[in-house]
Design an enzyme around this catalytic site. Structure first.
Site, short mmCIF file in Angstrom:
data_model
loop_
_atom_site.label_atom_id
_atom_site.label_comp_id
_atom_site.label_asym_id
_atom_site.label_seq_id
_atom_site.Cartn_x
_atom_site.Cartn_y
_atom_site.Cartn_z
CD GLU A 1 -5.86 4.45 -1.17
OE1 GLU A 1 -6.00 4.83 0.01
OE2 GLU A 1 -6.76 3.88 -1.79
CE1 TYR B 1 -3.63 2.66 0.88
CE2 TYR B 1 -1.75 3.69 1.95
CZ TYR B 1 -3.02 3.78 1.43
OH TYR B 1 -3.69 4.97 1.46
#
Ligand code: GDP
Ligand code: MN
Length: 385
Positions: free
Chosen positions: A189, A101
């Site tokens: 993101e 992530y």
């Protein structure tokens, strides 16, 4: 404003972030053509502005163009969390060894962006934050100096990235930070950033939120807005320059000023009610804007009562009253209404509303109490003039 995955990834790519080759399609035949061009297995992904598309069945692998056409046929038109899929992204499938992530958001308390990374990619970061917060490695980005190389090294180390990947990771983190800043994003993101079986780092998913207040200086980004996914209320609100957020409660609120709107919601909650929306008509709103705001509130079936809390400064209460009367003429409503108008031309405003069947109040607490009582079917709201 939210951007789609394909839009976000194309922006990332401009800043040197590697993304899979691919293109969008709106028909199964088009998906087949994209797959033919790419050659090899592909992944077909619904383009809707919600997360967790994989779990919802909106992402499917296809081994060849025929299969790509089939799965695109299944995904297009599908309902993903209440949104109809009209576009899919067909990407060359990655063989995934590891999912990481990597994201950036604004940390308001620190007054700067913060980069976050975790070795637990593919999972929602909120979930990691709840169950395993120490797995999230953070680095605050100095607004002047930008992201520093030592910071990306710290992150690489913190998430246990093999040293061979550090240069590639540094370049991706730098690119994401540059993209975030250049686009006036509030979120950027990559989840997951994958390490492929071949040892390449690749942004398989992308998400961006652009600060609406900065869109005026990014006409190219503003054009990316997918109006097809806006609710009619959101579209109307944007057209009239109203700040509107739909909520779960039953008291429709019309307020001028974001701070006053928040306070109104707090007080309504304090007295046992729950707001159906946040709605700020802004300073100096004229009657047409007020009428649009009231139409939006009344179109919401959850609304059992409308609460007007207007502090007349630059906004004139008589203009607000005119807007309310205008809207009521266009959309007659049996919903009880509580009005608190104070400040500039409040007396004129109240006089104008006297003919309309409206509960009035002079204090915010009084107005909130009466609105809650009316929402809960209370008869004696005790008219206060
Ligand atoms: P999200 O569910 O909306 O977050 O969509 P993602 O793009 O993140 O995809 C969800 C999951 O699908 C990823 O975490 C991967 O595990 C898987 N996935 C996505 N693209 C590929 C791909 O190209 N190859 C493989 N094998 N899996 C993929
Ligand atoms: Mn994802």
């Amino acid at each position: 404003m939210k951007l789609h995955e394909y839009q976000s990834k194309r922006l990332f790519a401009r800043y040197g972030v590697p993304i899979p080759a691919g293109d969008t399609a709106t028909t199964p035949a088009e998906a087949r053509q994209v797959a033919e061009r790419l050659g090899g297995p592909v992944v077909v992904k619904c383009q809707v502005l919600v997360g967790g598309r994989g779990k919802a069945g909106g992402i499917k692998l296809a081994a060849n163009p025929t299969e790509a056409e089939q799965v695109a046929g299944q995904i297009l038109g599908m309902d993903v969390k209440g949104i109809e899929v009209r576009t899919v992204l067909v990407d060359a499938a990655a063989s995934i060894a590891t999912e990481i992530y990597l994201g950036i958001v604004i940390d308001r308390a620190a007054r700067r962006p913060v980069m976050m990374a975790s070795a637990e990619g593919g999972v929602e970061i909120e979930e990691v934050a709840r169950t395993n917060p120490e797995a999230i490695i953070k680095a605050h980005i100095d607004p002047i100096l930008g992201l520093r190389e030592f910071q990306t090294r710290n992150i690489s180390l913190g998430i246990g990235l093999d040293r061979t990947h550090w240069p590639a990771f540094n370049k991706i983190a730098q690119g994401l930070a540059d993209c975030f800043a250049a686009c006036d994003a509030s979120l950027a993101e990559i989840n997951p950033l994958v390490i492929t079986a071949e040892g390449q780092l690749l942004a398989v998913d992308g998400k961006m939120l652009i600060d609406d207040s900065a869109l005026f200086r990014h006409p190219e980004l503003a054009e990316m807005r997918d109006v097809g996914e806006e609710t009619p209320a959101e579209a109307q609100a944007r057209r009239f320059g109203l700040s509107y957020v739909d909520l779960d409660g039953e008291i429709g609120c019309m307020v001028n000023g974001a701070g006053l709107a928040m306070t109104t919601m707090d007080i309504v909650t304090l007295f046992g009610g729950s707001p159906a929306n946040f709605l700020d008509i802004g300073g100096g709103a004229k009657s047409d804007k007020v009428a649009a705001a009231l139409r939006i509130i009344l179109a919401d079936p959850k609304v059992k009562v409308v609460l007007f809390n207007i502090f007349g400064g630059i906004t004139r209460c008589d203009q607000v009253a005119a807007g309310i009367l205008e809207a009521l003429e266009q959309v007659p409503s049996g919903v009880p209404m509580v009005a608190r108008l104070v400040g500039t031309n409040a007396e004129e405003g109240r006089t104008m509303l006297a003919g309309a069947d409206m509960i009035t109040a002079t204090t915010l607490a009084g107005a909130a109490r009466k609105a809650v009582a009316a929402a809960h079917g209370g008869q004696d709201s005790g008219r206060e003039r």
